[in-house]
Design a protein around this motif. Structure first.
Motif, PDB file in Angstrom:
ATOM      1  N   ILE A 110       0.871  -1.070  -0.077  1.00 14.72           N
ATOM      2  CA  ILE A 110      -0.067  -0.020   0.089  1.00 14.72           C
ATOM      3  C   ILE A 110       1.018   1.183  -0.095  1.00 14.72           C
ATOM      4  CG2 ILE A 110      -1.519   1.426   1.520  1.00 14.72           C
ATOM      5  CD1 ILE A 110      -2.996  -1.412   2.214  1.00 14.72           C
ATOM      6  N   VAL A 111       1.814   0.955   0.833  1.00 15.34           N
ATOM      7  CA  VAL A 111       2.817   2.389   0.988  1.00 15.34           C
ATOM      8  C   VAL A 111       3.501   2.545  -0.725  1.00 15.34           C
ATOM      9  CG1 VAL A 111       5.202   3.124   1.609  1.00 15.34           C
ATOM     10  CG2 VAL A 111       3.251   2.376   3.258  1.00 15.34           C
ATOM     11  N   LEU A 112       3.879   1.737  -1.236  1.00 14.20           N
ATOM     12  CA  LEU A 112       4.613   1.807  -2.246  1.00 14.20           C
ATOM     13  C   LEU A 112       3.465   2.198  -3.592  1.00 14.20           C
ATOM     14  CD1 LEU A 112       6.957  -1.352  -2.738  1.00 14.20           C
ATOM     15  CD2 LEU A 112       7.606   1.255  -2.665  1.00 14.20           C
ATOM     16  N   LEU A 113       2.369   1.752  -3.515  1.00 14.96           N
ATOM     17  CA  LEU A 113       1.146   2.193  -4.319  1.00 14.96           C
ATOM     18  C   LEU A 113       1.025   3.806  -4.213  1.00 14.96           C
ATOM     19  CD1 LEU A 113      -1.336  -0.645  -4.267  1.00 14.96           C
ATOM     20  CD2 LEU A 113      -0.067  -0.070  -6.146  1.00 14.96           C
ATOM     21  N   PHE A 135       2.386   7.312  -6.958  1.00 11.38           N
ATOM     22  CA  PHE A 135       1.402   8.431  -7.289  1.00 11.38           C
ATOM     23  C   PHE A 135       2.205   9.876  -7.066  1.00 11.38           C
ATOM     24  CE2 PHE A 135      -1.792   4.959  -7.444  1.00 11.38           C
ATOM     25  CZ  PHE A 135      -1.877   4.878  -8.873  1.00 11.38           C
ATOM     26  N   TRP A 136       2.723   9.848  -5.968  1.00  9.66           N
ATOM     27  CA  TRP A 136       3.071  11.058  -5.348  1.00  9.66           C
ATOM     28  C   TRP A 136       4.592  11.528  -5.260  1.00  9.66           C
ATOM     29  CZ3 TRP A 136      -0.258   9.790  -0.556  1.00  9.66           C
ATOM     30  CH2 TRP A 136      -1.647   9.962  -0.676  1.00  9.66           C
ATOM     31  N   LEU A 149       7.222   1.049  -9.174  1.00  3.36           N
ATOM     32  CA  LEU A 149       6.475   1.177  -7.708  1.00  3.36           C
ATOM     33  C   LEU A 149       5.232   0.577  -7.802  1.00  3.36           C
ATOM     34  CD1 LEU A 149       7.959   4.674  -6.772  1.00  3.36           C
ATOM     35  CD2 LEU A 149       9.018   2.391  -6.080  1.00  3.36           C
ATOM     36  N   VAL A 150       4.212   1.071  -8.826  1.00  7.50           N
ATOM     37  CA  VAL A 150       2.891   0.496  -8.749  1.00  7.50           C
ATOM     38  C   VAL A 150       2.904  -0.979  -8.841  1.00  7.50           C
ATOM     39  CG1 VAL A 150       0.663   0.854  -9.779  1.00  7.50           C
ATOM     40  CG2 VAL A 150       1.919   2.770  -9.368  1.00  7.50           C
TER      41      VAL A 150
END
Length: 65
Positions: free
Chosen positions: A19-22, A26-27, A39-40
Motif C-alpha cells: 500500500i505504501v509503494l502504491l 503516485f506522489w 513502484l505501482v
C-alpha cells in the motif's frame, strides 16, 4: 502456533508495504531512477501476496478451532 504468527506478520508487512509503494508511485517524483510504474507494479504484487497470506492464515486458524 508459531508458524501462524510468522505468517500473519508477513501478511501484514507485505500488505502495508504494498500500500505504501502504491501511494509512493503516485506522489513521489522518481527523478529518473525508478519509474512510477515499477513502484505501482511492485506495490500491487506485495498487496496481493499479503492478501493471499492473510486468507490462508484465516482458513488455517478456523481449521484449528
Amino acid at each position: 502456533m508459531k508458524r501462524l504468527t510468522v505468517q500473519l506478520t508477513m501478511a501484514i508487512l507485505l500488505t502495508m508495504s504494498g500500500i505504501v509503494l502504491l501511494f509512493c508511485g503516485f506522489w513521489i517524483d522518481p527523478q529518473g531512477k525508478v519509474d512510477s510504474s515499477v513502484l505501482v507494479a511492485f506495490g500491487e504484487i506485495s498487496t496481493f501476496a499479503g492478501a493471499l497470506f492473510g486468507v490462508d492464515y484465516s482458513y488455517k486458524l478456523k481449521m484449528e478451532n
